[in-house]
Scaffold this motif. Structure first.
Motif, PDB file in Angstrom:
ATOM      1  N   PRO A 148       0.974  -1.071  -0.078  1.00  0.00           N
ATOM      2  CA  PRO A 148       0.516  -0.014  -0.312  1.00  0.00           C
ATOM      3  C   PRO A 148       0.481   1.119  -0.125  1.00  0.00           C
ATOM      4  O   PRO A 148       1.974   1.123   0.903  1.00  0.00           O
ATOM      5  N   ARG A 149       0.199   2.202  -0.975  1.00  0.00           N
ATOM      6  CA  ARG A 149       1.129   3.383  -1.106  1.00  0.00           C
ATOM      7  C   ARG A 149       0.540   4.215  -0.369  1.00  0.00           C
ATOM      8  O   ARG A 149       1.805   6.004   0.192  1.00  0.00           O
ATOM      9  N   ASN A 150      -0.159   4.387   0.893  1.00  0.00           N
ATOM     10  CA  ASN A 150      -0.686   5.427   0.863  1.00  0.00           C
ATOM     11  C   ASN A 150      -0.135   6.090   2.604  1.00  0.00           C
ATOM     12  O   ASN A 150       0.751   4.684   3.115  1.00  0.00           O
ATOM     13  N   LEU A 192      -8.801   0.934   5.419  1.00  0.00           N
ATOM     14  CA  LEU A 192      -8.169  -0.046   7.120  1.00  0.00           C
ATOM     15  C   LEU A 192      -9.109  -1.591   7.252  1.00  0.00           C
ATOM     16  O   LEU A 192      -7.647  -2.017   7.431  1.00  0.00           O
ATOM     17  N   GLU A 193      -9.711  -1.693   6.426  1.00  0.00           N
ATOM     18  CA  GLU A 193     -10.561  -2.552   6.973  1.00  0.00           C
ATOM     19  C   GLU A 193      -9.778  -4.101   6.084  1.00  0.00           C
ATOM     20  O   GLU A 193      -8.854  -4.389   6.600  1.00  0.00           O
ATOM     21  N   ARG A 194      -9.232  -3.166   4.650  1.00  0.00           N
ATOM     22  CA  ARG A 194      -8.403  -3.745   4.419  1.00  0.00           C
ATOM     23  C   ARG A 194      -7.242  -4.494   4.488  1.00  0.00           C
ATOM     24  O   ARG A 194      -6.776  -5.165   4.331  1.00  0.00           O
ATOM     25  N   TRP A 195      -6.331  -2.834   4.745  1.00  0.00           N
ATOM     26  CA  TRP A 195      -5.390  -3.285   5.057  1.00  0.00           C
ATOM     27  C   TRP A 195      -5.648  -4.108   6.389  1.00  0.00           C
ATOM     28  O   TRP A 195      -4.156  -4.799   6.746  1.00  0.00           O
ATOM     29  N   ILE A 196      -5.519  -4.031   7.821  1.00  0.00           N
ATOM     30  CA  ILE A 196      -5.641  -4.957   9.195  1.00  0.00           C
ATOM     31  C   ILE A 196      -5.063  -6.566   8.739  1.00  0.00           C
ATOM     32  O   ILE A 196      -5.343  -6.715   8.838  1.00  0.00           O
TER      33      ILE A 196
END
Length: 220
Positions: A148-150, A192-196
């Motif tokens: 992820p680049r965020n 956020l859910e995808r990252w976690i």
């Protein structure tokens, strides 16, 4: 980059298996004489060295000199027109011949496959090094592209992990909401859910969800 070299080694081992067929070895001496030369009479002989010829002409001439002239002349010719292989390869070659001489063709073939792979790896070393470097750089580029680049990604994961360590009863939904507010709406709830989920830091589902506050580690 070691895993790239390992893949190349495995591919070479498979591709070259049986390329040097020990059942086709032509013995110019009695096999027992060879066995004795490598064992009980070893002190009477020089160490074995293996030469590689890059073309049929030089190999055929070496064979002719060995058969019809003398070992010494053939050895001088090999030193001039061939390429001496490493001591390690020579010892493995000797082992291969020993196993073949005593009739253990199965193990002799296994060693032969290893020897030939070593020779080819040496001959192709520059190509392999260059190819491995390209593969490694391509894999690293893919790995970077997948990340992820965020700018908030790393912080979000650190905060979520620290919060769950302190409050294992915190719900995913509420945690994502508080993270979104913490970042002033800079990251969506879905992201956020995808990252976690991808980070696999979520604790087991609790018997009861509890209230909590975000834990902000110093590194976040």
């Amino acid at each position: 980059m070691n895993h790239v070299f390992q893949k190349i080694d495995n591919s070479l081992s498979v591709a070259l298996k049986g390329f040097m067929n020990v059942s086709e070895i032509e013995w110019g001496i009695e096999r027992q004489d060879f066995i004795n030369a490598c064992t009980v009479n070893k002190d009477l002989y020089e160490d074995m060295y293996v030469y590689e010829f890059t073309d049929a002409h030089h190999f055929n001439e070496f064979t002719r000199l060995l058969s019809h002239v003398s070992d010494e002349v053939a050895k001088e010719y090999a030193a001039k027109h061939g390429k001496i292989l490493s001591r390690e390869v020579s010892k493995k070659f000797e082992l291969m011949l020993m196993l073949s001489a005593i009739g253990n063709l199965e193990y002799s073939q296994m060693v032969a496959d290893e020897v030939y792979t070593c020779i080819m790896k040496h001959d192709l070393s520059e190509f392999i090094d260059g190819f491995a470097k390209k593969v490694y750089l391509r894999e690293k580029a893919k790995e970077i592209a997948r990340k992820p680049r965020n700018k908030y990604h790393e912080q979000a994961i650190k905060i979520a992990k620290a919060t769950w360590q302190a409050f294992p009863g915190a719900s995913m939904g509420k945690l994502c909401e508080k993270l979104r507010n913490h970042f002033n709406g800079g990251v969506s709830l879905d992201t956020l859910e995808r990252w976690i989920k991808a980070a696999k830091i979520r604790p087991p589902k609790p018997e009861k969800y509890t209230s909590f506050s975000l834990m902000i580690p110093p590194s976040a």
